[in-house]
Design an enzyme around this catalytic site. Structure first.
Site, short mmCIF file in Angstrom:
data_model
loop_
_atom_site.label_atom_id
_atom_site.label_comp_id
_atom_site.label_asym_id
_atom_site.label_seq_id
_atom_site.Cartn_x
_atom_site.Cartn_y
_atom_site.Cartn_z
N ASP A 77 0.96 -1.01 0.09
CA ASP A 77 0.04 -0.11 -0.12
C ASP A 77 0.90 1.32 -0.10
OD1 ASP A 77 -2.29 1.37 -0.05
OD2 ASP A 77 -3.11 1.02 2.22
N TRP A 106 3.27 7.85 -2.57
CA TRP A 106 4.52 8.07 -2.74
C TRP A 106 4.70 8.97 -3.93
CZ3 TRP A 106 7.55 7.22 -7.18
CH2 TRP A 106 9.12 7.06 -6.90
N HIS A 119 3.07 3.40 -9.00
CA HIS A 119 2.75 1.85 -9.16
C HIS A 119 4.24 1.31 -9.84
CE1 HIS A 119 -1.12 2.16 -7.73
NE2 HIS A 119 -1.67 2.86 -9.12
N SER A 169 -10.53 -7.06 -5.70
CA SER A 169 -11.58 -7.08 -6.24
C SER A 169 -12.36 -5.60 -6.27
CB SER A 169 -12.74 -8.05 -5.74
OG SER A 169 -12.69 -8.36 -4.47
N LEU A 179 10.91 -20.83 -4.19
CA LEU A 179 9.91 -19.91 -3.75
C LEU A 179 8.65 -20.01 -4.49
CD1 LEU A 179 9.08 -17.33 -1.86
CD2 LEU A 179 9.94 -15.81 -3.64
C1 FPP Z 1 -1.65 0.22 -3.43
O1 FPP Z 1 -1.26 1.55 -3.68
C2 FPP Z 1 -1.04 -0.58 -4.48
C3 FPP Z 1 -1.88 -1.15 -5.28
C4 FPP Z 1 -3.39 -0.88 -5.57
C5 FPP Z 1 -1.23 -2.16 -6.52
C6 FPP Z 1 -0.17 -2.90 -6.10
C7 FPP Z 1 0.72 -2.79 -7.65
C8 FPP Z 1 1.92 -2.84 -7.66
C9 FPP Z 1 2.86 -2.76 -6.54
C10 FPP Z 1 2.71 -2.87 -9.21
C11 FPP Z 1 2.69 -3.91 -9.87
C12 FPP Z 1 2.47 -5.40 -9.15
C13 FPP Z 1 2.67 -6.41 -9.67
C14 FPP Z 1 2.29 -7.72 -8.76
C15 FPP Z 1 3.17 -6.61 -11.02
P1 FPP Z 1 -2.28 2.70 -3.70
O2 FPP Z 1 -2.42 2.99 -5.09
O3 FPP Z 1 -3.50 2.22 -3.03
O4 FPP Z 1 -1.64 4.01 -2.85
P2 FPP Z 1 -2.36 5.03 -1.97
O5 FPP Z 1 -3.34 4.47 -0.79
O6 FPP Z 1 -1.23 5.88 -1.37
O7 FPP Z 1 -3.37 5.76 -3.00
#
Ligand code: FPP
Length: 247
Positions: free
Chosen positions: A26, A31, A43, A72, A137
């Site tokens: 998260d 960031w 991301h 989801s 793993l």
């Molecule tokens: C949460 O940050 C993160 C996500 C919803 C997506 C996680 C995805 C990645 C780390 C990139 C790619 C991953 C893979 C497995 C290929 P947020 O957007 O909710 O952050 P915020 O709460 O600060 O808005």
């Protein structure tokens, strides 16, 4: 099944290394915002953190690493952001599959795959097949995953079997439920880490985390590196797990 919920309900000696680590990644958006960058940049940087943590987990002797990549509920995000996240997943599968294979990583995806684009479904199946025999793993990526959705599906499967007469309702126990989850065959997580200071489970591994140790860290996911991962393992090592017993 590797470890059922029932077999986990016993007192375990503290383990230096958790066998299964689950992570709610998260803070990508925050960031990016702090740097006046688009959320997509967060991301992208988050994907680098994924790479670092997969390597660190393998080195630390963790056997299963489960990452919450897309919930989801994330389908409700703006169309452009969903597109960006799906694009990153495509990129990860295309660019990293062979690296993962070389590292001895077995990939497994949990969640509602039917909602994913057909090309992503195909890519996932290919990488899962290519890495199926790897044993260093197991990397479990939760995509289009919701814990309640998973339990509803398990309930439906049990009801279907009971209605068909192939399952005695009285014979339904914890192992029977576990066996109908996406995570069948995967031991329950020992440690669940959530980054970015939020302290909630957000519909992740609801059944499986009954006895899991939770570690919440303030670090935003894109900044989560191998040292942050090692610190979370250390925090786990200091916990005493009792599974409801008195010791
Ligand atoms: C949460 O940050 C993160 C996500 C919803 C997506 C996680 C995805 C990645 C780390 C990139 C790619 C991953 C893979 C497995 C290929 P947020 O957007 O909710 O952050 P915020 O709460 O600060 O808005």
């Amino acid at each position: 099944m590797a470890d059922s919920a029932t077999s986990n309900a016993a007192v375990a000696a503290p383990r230096a290394t958790p066998r299964h680590v689950a992570i709610i990644m998260d803070g990508n958006g925050r960031w990016a915002k702090a740097r006046h960058l688009p959320r997509a940049a967060g991301h992208r940087k988050g994907m680098e953190a994924v790479r670092a943590v997969v390597k660190a987990a393998g080195k630390a002797g963790v056997e299963y690493l489960t990452l919450f990549g897309f919930s989801s509920e994330n389908w409700k995000r703006p169309e452009d952001e969903v597109k960006d996240l799906m694009g990153l997943l495509r990129l990860y599968l295309r660019k990293d599959a062979h690296d993962l294979h070389r590292q001895g990583v077995r990939l497994k995806v949990i969640g509602d795959r039917a909602r994913l684009a057909p090309d992503i479904q195909e890519q996932l199946a290919e990488v899962e097949a290519m890495t199926a025999a790897n044993a260093a793993l197991t990397l479990v990526i939760a995509i289009s995953y919701g814990g309640r959705d998973e339990l509803v599906r398990a309930a439906r499967a049990l009801a279907r079997e009971a209605a068909a007469g192939t399952l005695d309702p009285e014979a339904i126990d914890e192992a029977a439920v576990s066996a109908r989850l996406f995570t069948d065959g995967i031991p329950d997580p020992d440690l669940l880490v959530r980054t970015s200071g939020e302290q909630r489970i957000s519909n992740f591994l609801l059944w499986q985390s009954a006895y899991t140790e939770f570690v919440f860290v303030d670090t935003l996911w894109p900044d989560f590196d191998r040292d942050a991962f090692a610190a979370a393992l250390d925090a786990f090592g200091r916990r005493e797990r009792r599974y409801g017993a008195v010791v």
